[in-house]
Scaffold this active site. Sequence first.
Site, PDB file in Angstrom:
ATOM      1  N   GLY A 144       0.822  -1.197   0.000  1.00 42.01           N
ATOM      2  CA  GLY A 144       0.000   0.000   0.000  1.00 42.01           C
ATOM      3  C   GLY A 144       0.860   1.251   0.000  1.00 42.01           C
ATOM      4  O   GLY A 144       2.057   1.215   0.278  1.00 42.01           O
ATOM      5  N   CYS A 145       0.241   2.380  -0.298  1.00 37.76           N
ATOM      6  CA  CYS A 145       0.990   3.637  -0.415  1.00 37.76           C
ATOM      7  C   CYS A 145       1.501   4.113   0.943  1.00 37.76           C
ATOM      8  O   CYS A 145       2.700   4.400   1.095  1.00 37.76           O
ATOM      9  CB  CYS A 145       0.125   4.703  -1.087  1.00 37.76           C
ATOM     10  SG  CYS A 145      -1.529   4.889  -0.369  1.00 37.76           S
ATOM     11  N   TYR A 146       0.639   4.181   1.935  1.00 34.37           N
ATOM     12  CA  TYR A 146       1.097   4.589   3.270  1.00 34.37           C
ATOM     13  C   TYR A 146       2.146   3.625   3.827  1.00 34.37           C
ATOM     14  O   TYR A 146       3.171   4.068   4.363  1.00 34.37           O
ATOM     15  CB  TYR A 146      -0.083   4.680   4.240  1.00 34.37           C
ATOM     16  CG  TYR A 146      -0.990   5.866   4.060  1.00 34.37           C
ATOM     17  CD1 TYR A 146      -0.499   7.173   4.100  1.00 34.37           C
ATOM     18  CD2 TYR A 146      -2.363   5.697   3.882  1.00 34.37           C
ATOM     19  CE1 TYR A 146      -1.352   8.260   3.948  1.00 34.37           C
ATOM     20  CE2 TYR A 146      -3.222   6.779   3.731  1.00 34.37           C
ATOM     21  CZ  TYR A 146      -2.716   8.061   3.770  1.00 34.37           C
ATOM     22  OH  TYR A 146      -3.553   9.137   3.634  1.00 34.37           O
ATOM     23  N   THR A 148       4.310   1.888   2.262  1.00 36.65           N
ATOM     24  CA  THR A 148       5.588   2.125   1.583  1.00 36.65           C
ATOM     25  C   THR A 148       6.318   3.296   2.214  1.00 36.65           C
ATOM     26  O   THR A 148       7.514   3.210   2.520  1.00 36.65           O
ATOM     27  CB  THR A 148       5.357   2.376   0.081  1.00 36.65           C
ATOM     28  OG1 THR A 148       4.833   1.180  -0.521  1.00 36.65           O
ATOM     29  CG2 THR A 148       6.642   2.764  -0.616  1.00 36.65           C
ATOM     30  N   SER A 149       5.614   4.398   2.441  1.00 32.24           N
ATOM     31  CA  SER A 149       6.254   5.596   2.985  1.00 32.24           C
ATOM     32  C   SER A 149       6.684   5.417   4.432  1.00 32.24           C
ATOM     33  O   SER A 149       7.606   6.090   4.902  1.00 32.24           O
ATOM     34  CB  SER A 149       5.313   6.803   2.877  1.00 32.24           C
ATOM     35  OG  SER A 149       4.198   6.653   3.737  1.00 32.24           O
TER      36      SER A 149
END
Length: 342
Positions: A144-146, A148-149
Site C-alpha cells: 500500500g501507499c502509506y 511504503t512511505s
Amino acid sequence: MASDGPGAVRVAILGASGYTGAELLRLLSSHPHTSIAALSGERSAGSPMGAVFPHLAFGPPGGFVASLPDLTTTASVTIIAQLPLDTVRVVDLSADFRLRDVDMYATWYGAPHAAVELQAQAVYGLTELARDAVRGARLVANPGCYPTSAQLPLVPLLTAGLIKPADIIVDAKSGVTGAGRAAKVGTLFCEAADGMSAYGVASHRHAPEIEQGLSDAAGQPVDVVFTPHLVPLSRGILSTIYVKLADGATADSLRECLATTYAAEPFVHVLPSGVAPPHTRHVRGSNHAVMGVYADRVAGRAILVCVIDNIVKGASGQAIQNMNVMCGFDESAGLGSTPVFP
C-alpha cells in the site's frame, strides 16, 4: 504478465480505468519490453483509450476490452485464483495478499480471504527490502501507499536496533487520488479543497500492514500509532514519523544507517544533514522516495520525514519495479520519469 518470447512480456491490467491504471499505462508506454494485451474497467468495456484517459489518447493504441470474463462482477482475487501461475506472473495492487494472516485479513477487510491457498505463495513486494524474494515470485502483493512511505525509513532502523519498537507514531498525509477515481462526496472539490481532515482514525486498514513489516524487522510484535489525513492536492504522500532512539543512537546514526542501506538504490534517497525536509513536489510523477532524519528537541527522540508519489512509488511505479525484477529486466525500465516541477 505472460511472455511473448525472449525479452518481451504481454501485460493485462485489471481495473485499468482508475488512477493507478492510468499510471500503469503512462509508465508502460515507455517500457522497452512490454506490450498491453488486455485492459479491463468496470464501466469502460469497449471504450477507446482517449475516451477514458484523454491524456493517453496519443499514446499506446487500444481500448478497454472484454477479453477476460466477468471482470465487471468478479474481484481480482477470484480471477488471480483461476490463473495458471506456472505460466503467468501477477503483481496484485489490491490488498488481498498483503497480510499473511488470513484471519487478520478477515478482521480488517470484513470478509474471509477468497484464495487462502495462494496466500502462502504471495511475496510482499516492497522492492528494495524484498528484491531476492520478488525475483523468484509468481505472485507479488504490491504494498500500500502509506505502508511504503512508513516502512522504507523504519524497517532498516528497526533491523539495526537503532530505534525502540515502542511508541512509533506515523502521521501521514495523502493527496485525493489515494481515495480512488470513483465519485464520492468526501473527494468532491468543494469538500476536499481549502482544508485538511483526518480519516480512518485508529481503524485504517494500512495499520496492520505497517505493523507486519515492522514486526518482522524488529523480531517482535510492533504496534504503531497511525493516522492518515486527506489534503487538497492531487497526488503525493508525506509521512512524518516520530521515534524513540535506542541507547547510544542519534539522529546522525539513523541517517547514516539509512544512507548506507539505500546507497545503491535508484529510487530511494536520504537527504544529508542540514537539508530542509523533503516536499511532495520533489517526487511528483516519479518513482522516487525521499527521506530526511531530524533530531527532535525532546531528548532521546528523532523525526523522520518521507515523501512519495502515492500512485507511482505508492502503487503503479512500484508494481512495474516488481515486474521488472520478476522478469529479469533492468529494474528502472519504464520508470525513468524525473519529478514534474512546478
